[in-house]
Design a protein around this motif. Structure first.
Motif, mmCIF file in Angstrom:
data_model
loop_
_atom_site.group_PDB
_atom_site.id
_atom_site.type_symbol
_atom_site.label_atom_id
_atom_site.label_comp_id
_atom_site.label_asym_id
_atom_site.label_seq_id
_atom_site.Cartn_x
_atom_site.Cartn_y
_atom_site.Cartn_z
ATOM 1 N N SER A 60 0.805 -1.225 0.000
ATOM 2 C CA SER A 60 0.000 0.000 0.000
ATOM 3 C C SER A 60 0.835 1.269 0.000
ATOM 4 C CB SER A 60 -0.923 0.002 1.213
ATOM 5 O OG SER A 60 -1.730 -1.148 1.226
ATOM 6 N N TRP A 73 -3.148 3.440 5.996
ATOM 7 C CA TRP A 73 -3.440 2.179 5.311
ATOM 8 C C TRP A 73 -3.655 1.089 6.368
ATOM 9 C CZ3 TRP A 73 -4.921 2.394 0.570
ATOM 10 C CH2 TRP A 73 -4.319 3.247 -0.356
ATOM 11 N N ARG A 75 -3.805 -2.275 5.978
ATOM 12 C CA ARG A 75 -3.053 -3.518 5.756
ATOM 13 C C ARG A 75 -1.855 -3.227 4.854
ATOM 14 N NH1 ARG A 75 -5.640 -7.704 7.804
ATOM 15 N NH2 ARG A 75 -4.084 -9.106 6.896
ATOM 16 N N SER A 78 -3.521 -3.541 0.443
ATOM 17 C CA SER A 78 -4.890 -3.071 0.647
ATOM 18 C C SER A 78 -5.872 -3.651 -0.359
ATOM 19 C CB SER A 78 -4.937 -1.546 0.563
ATOM 20 O OG SER A 78 -4.304 -0.978 1.679
ATOM 21 N N ARG A 82 -10.477 0.130 -0.117
ATOM 22 C CA ARG A 82 -9.573 1.108 0.494
ATOM 23 C C ARG A 82 -8.849 1.934 -0.560
ATOM 24 N NH1 ARG A 82 -10.546 2.197 5.847
ATOM 25 N NH2 ARG A 82 -10.900 0.265 6.999
ATOM 26 N N ASP A 215 0.950 -10.520 3.732
ATOM 27 C CA ASP A 215 -0.026 -9.503 4.112
ATOM 28 C C ASP A 215 -0.298 -9.573 5.609
ATOM 29 O OD1 ASP A 215 -1.894 -7.486 3.819
ATOM 30 O OD2 ASP A 215 -3.532 -8.886 3.413
#
Length: 512
Positions: A60, A73, A75, A78, A82, A215
Motif C-alpha cells: 500500500s 493504510w 493492511r 490493501s 480502500r 499480508d
C-alpha cells in the motif's frame, strides 16, 4: 457542456493516471483543464473491479502517490475498497472535482491541422464538442475487459459476466460456477467464492507462478507513528521501492537467477496441494516472471477443496449449459465468470483518436504500439499517453512510472509555453523509432521474452510492447525533461517562420 468550450488541457480518465495529471496541472499553474470520465465516480480500474477478494499485489505505501501519502493504510496489501477510497480522497484533498466531467465518455478526439487543437466529442449527460490545446489520455491498459470469442457463448442459458463487471445482484450460493482464466483476478476470486458455491470449475490454459502473500494488518502504533512523523511513511515507501529496484536485474538481465524463486513458489504449492495429479496441473513449464508473479495464501488451499475441479485446458466451446474444454472435458454450470484480462495492446481509446494525417492511433499502431519515452506518438501533435507503450512493470508499483510520466507532461507544457503562441509539438518518427528500437533491443534478454511463455504483455505480432525493461530510476531519468530536438515544432502556416516546420496540406506536419 458549454457550447464551443475550449481548454488548455483535456485529460481522459480519472484513475491514478488521470487524477495524478490533474494534481500536477494545478501545481504547474494550469487551471484551464478538464478531466473527462465516462463513469459517475473517480477510480478507474479500482472503481470497476469490485469482485470478491479484489486487492492490490503491491504494498500500500508504495502503491500511492508520493505527494499524497496515506499514514492510515489498514493492511500492508490493501483491498479494492480502500484504494478506491484513497482515490476519492485525492480528488477531494486537491479540489479536483470542479474539473471532472462525470458520465462523459470520449467518442472521438480529432486533431485540427488548421487551428492546431483537438476537437473532442463526448457522449453522456454532458455530451457535446470540446476543444483543447493538449490531450492527455489516462484511460490505462486495464480499463476495457476482454472476453474471448467462444463458440456457443450466445446460447448459454445461465449468467455471464467479466471479473471487472461483477454482478453483485447475482447470488452465487449453491451455484455451479465456471471460472475462466488464472490471472491476478482469478486467483483472488477463486478463494473468495469457493466456500459459498456448490461447485467451482476452473478452466486453466496456463498455470501461474504463485508466491506467498506477506499480508498483515498495520498496527495502530505504526499508523500513529506515520501520522505524527510523516517522514516515517516516506522511509517505509523508500525501503519498499529500494527492494524492488534491486530485484529488477534478475528480470531484465539475468533471468537464470530466478530459479531459486521458482523453488520457493513450488514449496508454496506443495504445502497446500498433496495430490500429485493436481500438482502436475498447477506446475508451470516456463520461467517464473515471464508472466506476472501472483501473490496468494488462499489460492492453492481453495483448489484442494472437494467442490473445486481444475481443468488444465482452455475453454473451447459452450453447448447449452455445458462448457467444453479443448481437451474434451465437460462441465455443467449455472454461471460463467471471465477472468480473461483486458484490451492492453489494442486499447479501444486508440480507435477514437484521429491524428494529423487523418488516421487513428490504432491504425498507426497496427504493427505494434510505439511512443517516444512511452508518452507521445508520431503524427499525433500535443497528445500524450499516461501508461503508454512499454511503461508497464512486472515487479513494482505503476505509481512510480505514472509520476515519472507526469514530470514529462509538465515539462512538455513548459516547452509549449516557451515556444509561445499557437504551437504544437509532434515527435519525429526517427526519434520514436530510435527509442522503440533501444527498448526492444533491451527487451531481448529479459525474462518476458526468454521465459518461454505467451503472456498478455505480448501483442499479436509477438512483440512485448507493454513492459519497461529497466528500473523505475532509469525511466525517471529518461522522462525528467523533454528534449525538443526529438520533436518538430508545428505552427499555423501564417505564423510559420523560416526553419520552422510547416504543415503539409494533407498530412499536417512535415516529415521527420
Amino acid at each position: 457542456m458549454a457550447e464551443h468550450e475550449h481548454v488548455r488541457v483535456a485529460v481522459i480518465g480519472s484513475g491514478f493516471g488521470g487524477l495524478g495529471a490533474a494534481v500536477r496541472l494545478r501545481r504547474e499553474g494550469v487551471t484551464d483543464f478538464v478531466v473527462l470520465e465516462r463513469a459517475s465516480a473517480v477510480g478507474g480500474t479500482w472503481r470497476d473491479n469490485s469482485y470478491p477478494g479484489c486487492a492490490c499485489d503491491v504494498p500500500s505505501h508504495l502503491y500511492s502517490f508520493s505527494f499524497a501519502p496515506n499514514p492510515d493504510w489498514p493492511r500492508t496489501f490493501s483491498g479494492q475498497e480502500r484504494i478506491h477510497e484513497y482515490l476519492e480522497h485525492v480528488a477531494d484533498t486537491f479540489r479536483l472535482r470542479p474539473h471532472i466531467r462525470f458520465d462523459s465518455e470520449v467518442k472521438q478526439a480529432r486533431w485540427d491541422n488548421d487551428k492546431l487543437w483537438w476537437e473532442i466529442e463526448t457522449t453522456g449527460t454532458a455530451s457535446g464538442t470540446l476543444t483543447a490545446d493538449v490531450v492527455v489520455s489516462a484511460t490505462g491498459p486495464l480499463s476495457d475487459p476482454k472476453v474471448p470469442d467462444i463458440k456457443g457463448l450466445d446460447g448459454f442459458g445461465g449468467k455471464v459476466f467479466h471479473s471487472a463487471r461483477w454482478d453483485h445482484d447475482y447470488d452465487l450460493r449453491g451455484k455451479r460456477v465456471a471460472m475462466i482464466g488464472t490471472g491476478a483476478s482469478a486467483i483472488q476470486i477463486v478463494p473468495a467464492i469457493q466456500k459459498e458455491v456448490g461447485k467451482l470449475t476452473l478452466f486453466q490454459r496456463t498455470p501461474p507462478w504463485v508466491m506467498p502473500r506477506a499480508d498483515r494488518a498495520i498496527t495502530k502504533a505504526e499508523r500513529w507513528l506515520h501520522r505524527q512523523l510523516p517522514f516515517t511513511t516516506q522511509a517505509r515507501r523508500g525501503l519498499l521501492w529500494g527492494i524492488r529496484e534491486l530485484q529488477v536485474q534478475a528480470f531484465t538481465k539475468r533471468p537464470d537467477e530466478l530459479g531459486m524463486v521458482e523453488r520457493l513458489a513450488k514449496r508454496n504449492m506443495y504445502r497446500a496441494i498433496k495430490d500429485p495429479a493436481l500438482r502436475a496441473k498447477l506446475t508451470p513449464d516456463y520461467r517464473i516472471g515471464c508472466k506476472r508473479i501472483l501473490l496468494s495464501n488462499a489460492y492453492y488451499p481453495a483448489l484442494a477443496q472437494p467442490n473445486v475441479d481444475v481443468v488444465a485446458s482452455g475453454l473451447s466451446e459452450i453447448r447449452g449449459n455445458t462448457l467444453v474444454a479443448a481437451d474434451g472435458t465437460e462441465a455443467e454450470v449455472d454461471a460463467i465468470v471471465f477472468g480473461t484480462g483486458f484490451h492492453v495492446t489494442d486499447m479501444p481509446i486508440a480507435d477514437r483518436v484521429i491524428g494529423a494525417e487523418g488516421v487513428s492511433l490504432a491504425q498507426s499502431w497496427k504493427g505494434g504500439m510505439a511512443a517516444l519515452r512511452g508518452a507521445t506518438a508520431a503524427g499525433f501533435p500535443n497528445f500524450m499517453t499516461i501508461i503508454g507503450p512499454n511503461t508497464g512493470l512486472g515487479n513494482s508499483s505503476m505509481i512510480l512510472m505514472i509520476e515519472s510520466q507526469l514530470n514529462y507532461m509538465a515539462d512538455y507544457l513548459r516547452q509549449l509555453n516557451v515556444l509561445g503562441g499557437r504551437v504544437a509539438l509532434t515527435p519525429r518518427q526517427g526519434a520514436v523509432n530510435g527509442w522503440n528500437n533501444r527498448v526492444q533491443d533491451r527487451m531481448k534478454r529479459t525474462v518476458w521474452n526468454t521465459g518461454g511463455c505467451d503472456s498478455w504483455y505480448l501483442d499479436e505480432n509477438g512483440r512485448n510492447t507493454t513492459v519497461w525493461p529497466g528500473t523505475t530510476t532509469e525511466f525517471r531519468q529518461a522522462t525528467r525533461h523533454v528534449d525538443v530536438g526529438e520533436y518538430e515544432v508545428v505552427r499555423p502556416p501564417a505564423q510559420a517562420a523560416p526553419g520552422t516546420s510547416r504543415r503539409k496540406k494533407k498530412a499536417g506536419v512535415s516529415a521527420a
